[in-house]
Motif scaffolding. Structure first.
Motif, PDB file in Angstrom:
ATOM      1  N   MET A 171      18.650  15.829   1.248  1.00  0.00           N
ATOM      2  CA  MET A 171      16.726  15.845   1.777  1.00  0.00           C
ATOM      3  C   MET A 171      16.994  17.162   1.685  1.00  0.00           C
ATOM      4  O   MET A 171      17.232  18.281   1.405  1.00  0.00           O
ATOM      5  CB  MET A 171      16.892  15.294   3.233  1.00  0.00           C
ATOM      6  CG  MET A 171      17.780  16.113   4.497  1.00  0.00           C
ATOM      7  SD  MET A 171      19.578  16.400   4.416  1.00  0.00           S
ATOM      8  CE  MET A 171      19.385  14.237   5.585  1.00  0.00           C
ATOM      9  N   ASN A 172      15.410  17.513   1.495  1.00  0.00           N
ATOM     10  CA  ASN A 172      14.757  19.000   1.876  1.00  0.00           C
ATOM     11  C   ASN A 172      14.671  19.398   2.582  1.00  0.00           C
ATOM     12  O   ASN A 172      14.361  21.168   3.178  1.00  0.00           O
ATOM     13  CB  ASN A 172      13.895  18.966   0.706  1.00  0.00           C
ATOM     14  CG  ASN A 172      14.338  18.634  -0.821  1.00  0.00           C
ATOM     15  OD1 ASN A 172      15.204  18.995  -0.768  1.00  0.00           O
ATOM     16  ND2 ASN A 172      13.307  17.995  -1.217  1.00  0.00           N
ATOM     17  N   ASP A 173      14.473  18.255   4.161  1.00  0.00           N
ATOM     18  CA  ASP A 173      13.641  19.420   5.254  1.00  0.00           C
ATOM     19  C   ASP A 173      14.965  19.741   6.436  1.00  0.00           C
ATOM     20  O   ASP A 173      16.166  19.355   6.145  1.00  0.00           O
ATOM     21  CB  ASP A 173      12.952  18.135   6.108  1.00  0.00           C
ATOM     22  CG  ASP A 173      12.582  18.730   6.835  1.00  0.00           C
ATOM     23  OD1 ASP A 173      12.268  18.963   7.489  1.00  0.00           O
ATOM     24  OD2 ASP A 173      13.393  18.675   8.346  1.00  0.00           O
ATOM     25  N   ALA A 174      14.878  21.011   6.869  1.00  0.00           N
ATOM     26  CA  ALA A 174      15.986  22.189   7.269  1.00  0.00           C
ATOM     27  C   ALA A 174      16.319  21.310   8.820  1.00  0.00           C
ATOM     28  O   ALA A 174      17.572  20.911   9.213  1.00  0.00           O
ATOM     29  CB  ALA A 174      15.733  22.541   7.705  1.00  0.00           C
ATOM     30  N   ASP A 175      15.225  20.665   9.518  1.00  0.00           N
ATOM     31  CA  ASP A 175      15.100  20.282  10.832  1.00  0.00           C
ATOM     32  C   ASP A 175      16.129  18.399  10.194  1.00  0.00           C
ATOM     33  O   ASP A 175      16.707  18.047  10.967  1.00  0.00           O
ATOM     34  CB  ASP A 175      13.833  19.691  11.416  1.00  0.00           C
ATOM     35  CG  ASP A 175      13.104  20.966  11.740  1.00  0.00           C
ATOM     36  OD1 ASP A 175      14.333  22.259  11.735  1.00  0.00           O
ATOM     37  OD2 ASP A 175      11.964  21.268  11.455  1.00  0.00           O
ATOM     38  N   MET A 176      15.466  17.629   9.394  1.00  0.00           N
ATOM     39  CA  MET A 176      16.348  16.338   8.918  1.00  0.00           C
ATOM     40  C   MET A 176      17.524  16.699   9.220  1.00  0.00           C
ATOM     41  O   MET A 176      18.359  15.483   9.342  1.00  0.00           O
ATOM     42  CB  MET A 176      15.572  15.482   8.024  1.00  0.00           C
ATOM     43  CG  MET A 176      15.907  14.804   7.308  1.00  0.00           C
ATOM     44  SD  MET A 176      14.958  13.833   5.989  1.00  0.00           S
ATOM     45  CE  MET A 176      15.701  12.460   6.057  1.00  0.00           C
ATOM     46  N   TYR A 177      18.000  17.745   8.094  1.00  0.00           N
ATOM     47  CA  TYR A 177      19.390  17.755   8.032  1.00  0.00           C
ATOM     48  C   TYR A 177      20.137  18.773   8.907  1.00  0.00           C
ATOM     49  O   TYR A 177      21.600  17.319   9.675  1.00  0.00           O
ATOM     50  CB  TYR A 177      19.608  18.739   6.568  1.00  0.00           C
ATOM     51  CG  TYR A 177      20.976  20.121   6.477  1.00  0.00           C
ATOM     52  CD1 TYR A 177      21.892  18.536   5.943  1.00  0.00           C
ATOM     53  CD2 TYR A 177      21.284  21.391   7.422  1.00  0.00           C
ATOM     54  CE1 TYR A 177      23.044  19.201   5.908  1.00  0.00           C
ATOM     55  CE2 TYR A 177      22.534  21.024   6.410  1.00  0.00           C
ATOM     56  CZ  TYR A 177      23.725  20.309   6.295  1.00  0.00           C
ATOM     57  OH  TYR A 177      24.341  21.098   6.257  1.00  0.00           O
ATOM     58  N   GLN A 178      19.391  19.154  10.128  1.00  0.00           N
ATOM     59  CA  GLN A 178      20.328  19.241  11.408  1.00  0.00           C
ATOM     60  C   GLN A 178      20.746  17.782  12.210  1.00  0.00           C
ATOM     61  O   GLN A 178      21.708  17.047  12.726  1.00  0.00           O
ATOM     62  CB  GLN A 178      19.147  20.371  12.167  1.00  0.00           C
ATOM     63  CG  GLN A 178      19.138  21.512  12.070  1.00  0.00           C
ATOM     64  CD  GLN A 178      20.859  21.782  12.159  1.00  0.00           C
ATOM     65  OE1 GLN A 178      21.805  21.419  12.775  1.00  0.00           O
ATOM     66  NE2 GLN A 178      21.186  22.809  11.485  1.00  0.00           N
ATOM     67  N   GLU A 179      19.491  17.107  11.713  1.00  0.00           N
ATOM     68  CA  GLU A 179      19.922  15.763  12.847  1.00  0.00           C
ATOM     69  C   GLU A 179      20.884  14.356  12.181  1.00  0.00           C
ATOM     70  O   GLU A 179      21.328  14.248  12.952  1.00  0.00           O
ATOM     71  CB  GLU A 179      18.589  15.145  12.611  1.00  0.00           C
ATOM     72  CG  GLU A 179      17.155  15.194  13.963  1.00  0.00           C
ATOM     73  CD  GLU A 179      16.068  14.390  14.029  1.00  0.00           C
ATOM     74  OE1 GLU A 179      16.254  13.187  14.437  1.00  0.00           O
ATOM     75  OE2 GLU A 179      15.371  14.649  13.796  1.00  0.00           O
ATOM     76  N   ALA A 180      20.489  14.938  10.717  1.00  0.00           N
ATOM     77  CA  ALA A 180      21.707  14.032  10.172  1.00  0.00           C
ATOM     78  C   ALA A 180      23.269  14.419   9.983  1.00  0.00           C
ATOM     79  O   ALA A 180      24.112  13.724  10.386  1.00  0.00           O
ATOM     80  CB  ALA A 180      21.600  13.732   8.217  1.00  0.00           C
ATOM     81  N   THR A 181      22.728  15.894  10.094  1.00  0.00           N
ATOM     82  CA  THR A 181      24.664  16.251  10.563  1.00  0.00           C
ATOM     83  C   THR A 181      25.475  15.918  11.796  1.00  0.00           C
ATOM     84  O   THR A 181      26.575  16.063  11.916  1.00  0.00           O
ATOM     85  CB  THR A 181      24.836  17.931  10.158  1.00  0.00           C
ATOM     86  OG1 THR A 181      23.971  18.100  11.239  1.00  0.00           O
ATOM     87  CG2 THR A 181      24.627  18.062   9.177  1.00  0.00           C
ATOM     88  N   SER A 182      24.127  15.973  13.407  1.00  0.00           N
ATOM     89  CA  SER A 182      24.524  15.580  14.789  1.00  0.00           C
ATOM     90  C   SER A 182      25.079  13.761  14.430  1.00  0.00           C
ATOM     91  O   SER A 182      25.280  13.991  14.591  1.00  0.00           O
ATOM     92  CB  SER A 182      23.564  15.731  15.301  1.00  0.00           C
ATOM     93  OG  SER A 182      22.657  15.422  15.738  1.00  0.00           O
TER      94      SER A 182
END
Ligand code: F0G
Length: 455
Positions: free
Chosen positions: A269-280
């Motif tokens: 993904m490109n969205d940084a917040d989405m990435y944070q959620e995905a890593t959790s």
């Protein structure tokens, strides 16, 4: 060249076991007439799937030897991350054990109860995760995708009117994203054009809807754009792939197909917040964000495989070998989905077995008969795969097909001849094939483990 020779030479071989018809009769019965349940040692040519069945290259096998199996910060992860960013162009990558791992995380992050998720035809696992998270899948593929006989260059396209109508009907606020599959598996491996992707992006942006891609077979899609879409003939598949991906906000990937490995996947993904959620979420379901369910060696092999997948000779042979099988069947008058798609030839089981109603599971019956007659394993993609609707009745898809799926770099044109001849011989005695009925049916993704008996 119409049918280029294999752009590789064979370094290791795996012996194939042969069975005779009498043996197969018993084996098929024991497997409940479900080709998923056949022991692989009893299969002559295995066209069940192109998923995880790829032959790895010598370079990929060499990659396995430099596996860094550290729990955190594996060297191979950094190589894979860098490769995904370079080849596909996304800003963030989360590794998963395979495609459905990425679908699970994406669906959990994005979908709320009552949401609608438009897509260009359903895929089994994708739809299952959307529903598990309270969403409803809505098919917005062009009508031709459901018509096996209608030829078209880009039968995987999103029907823009259907998509716009859905937005109007349910409201953009209830559509977290549209999921665009490249190529469309259940439609017969049909590609999506660049023009269509751009239009989808434009409408989605206007309505604040994210555009996600099921990138599982995206290199095959890029090849079709090069072959068929004006303005792309002089661009490389690698360039086209990057341009395609540039229009998406993110992607799920089953690495078991176009990344040329036996296991693996990712969510990008490109969205940084989405990435944070995905890593959790990835740490709950898959593993550390630096391995996500894969061994270090597997990540290294995938990084190498991704680079090999955009090799022009590889991808040309891949597409044309599948087309070779389709052409042979079509010339013999076998009803198949036209045109032949990226990863498989789909037989139109209703046309093949017109004496069976869809309740008699024609595609399942045909897959069983192909195995019985020839030892070739195929897969049902019809009413059994489509499952049941919320009210408990069978979901009757328009396409009732048997998929002859070609693994990457595994079989030769000679094997394709054997498969074509087996299907052509069976067609001569098609009226002898009887329908099937369920004797065991699991509650979800029933095609994997259901068992049947002849009617
Ligand atoms: N999306 C598409 C379009 C697929 O074809 C698949 C798998 C997945 C997602 C899920 O990926 O298996 O790695 O979890 N398709 C296989 C097939 C099973 O045979 O078509 P996965």
């Amino acid at each position: 060249m119409k049918y280029p020779a294999e752009p590789f030479k064979i370094k290791t071989v795996e012996t194939i076991e042969m069975t005779d018809r009498e043996e197969r009769k018993e084996i098929l019965k024991d497997a409940g007439y479900n080709t998923f349940l056949l022991p692989s040692k009893n299969v002559y040519i295995d066209l069940l799937t192109d998923s995880g069945t790829t032959a790895m290259s010598d370079k990929q096998w060499a990659s396995l030897m430099i596996g860094d199996e550290a729990y955190g910060g594996s060297e191979n992860w950094f190589r894979l991350e860098e490769t995904v960013k370079e080849i596909y162009g996304f800003d963030h990558v989360v590794p998963t054990h395979q495609g459905r791992g990425a679908e699970n995380i994406l669906s959990q992050i994005m979908i709320e109860e009552g949401d609608y998720i438009p897509g260009n035809m359903y895929f089994t696992t994708t739809k299952a995760h959307q529903e598990l998270n309270g969403g409803e899948f809505v098919d917005v593929i062009v009508d031709e995708a459901h018509q096996p006989d209608v030829k078209g260059d880009f039968k995987g396209n999103v029907d823009i009117e259907k998509y716009k109508n859905l937005i109007e009907e349910v409201g953009a606020e209830n559509i977290p994203y549209i999921n665009v599959a490249l190529t469309v598996n259940m439609a017969g491996g049909q590609p999506v054009s660049m023009e269509n992707i751009k239009k989808v992006k434009e409408i989605s942006e206007k309505n604040d809807i994210m555009v996600m891609s099921d990138a599982t077979r995206c290199v095959e899609n890029a090849y079709y754009i090069k072959e068929r879409e004006d303005g792309y003939q002089d661009k490389s598949v690698k360039e086209i792939l990057k341009e395609m991906m540039n229009h998406f906000d993110g992607a799920t990937m089953s690495g078991k197909k176009d990344c040329m490995v036996n296991i693996g996947g990712f969510l990008a993904m490109n969205d940084a917040d989405m990435y944070q959620e995905a890593t959790s979420l990835v740490v709950v379901y898959e593993g550390m964000p630096t391995y996500g369910g894969m061994a270090g060696r597997d990540m290294e092999a995938m990084a190498t495989g991704i680079r090999e997948s955009v090799n022009p000779h590889y991808i040309e042979h891949r597409i044309k070998q599948v087309r070779y099988l389709g052409d042979k069947l079509e010339e013999a008058g076998i009803p198949i989905i036209k045109p032949v798609g990226g990863h498989a030839v789909f037989i139109d089981a209703r046309e093949f077995l017109p004496h069976l109603s869809q309740d008699q599971l024609p595609a399942q019956a045909l897959a069983a008969a192909i195995y019985l007659e020839s030892g070739v394993r195929s897969m049902e993609r019809g009413v059994v795969s489509a499952g049941r609707d919320a009210d408990g009745t069978h979901h009757y898809p328009k396409l009732e097909t048997v998929r002859l799926t070609i693994p990457r770099r595994v079989y030769t044109y000679a094997h394709m001849d054997v498969v074509a001849n087996a299907v052509i011989d069976l067609y001569e005695k098609r009226d002898k094939i009887s329908g099937l009925e369920f004797v065991y049916e699991p509650p979800t993704l029933r095609f994997f483990t259901s068992e049947f008996e002849p009617l």
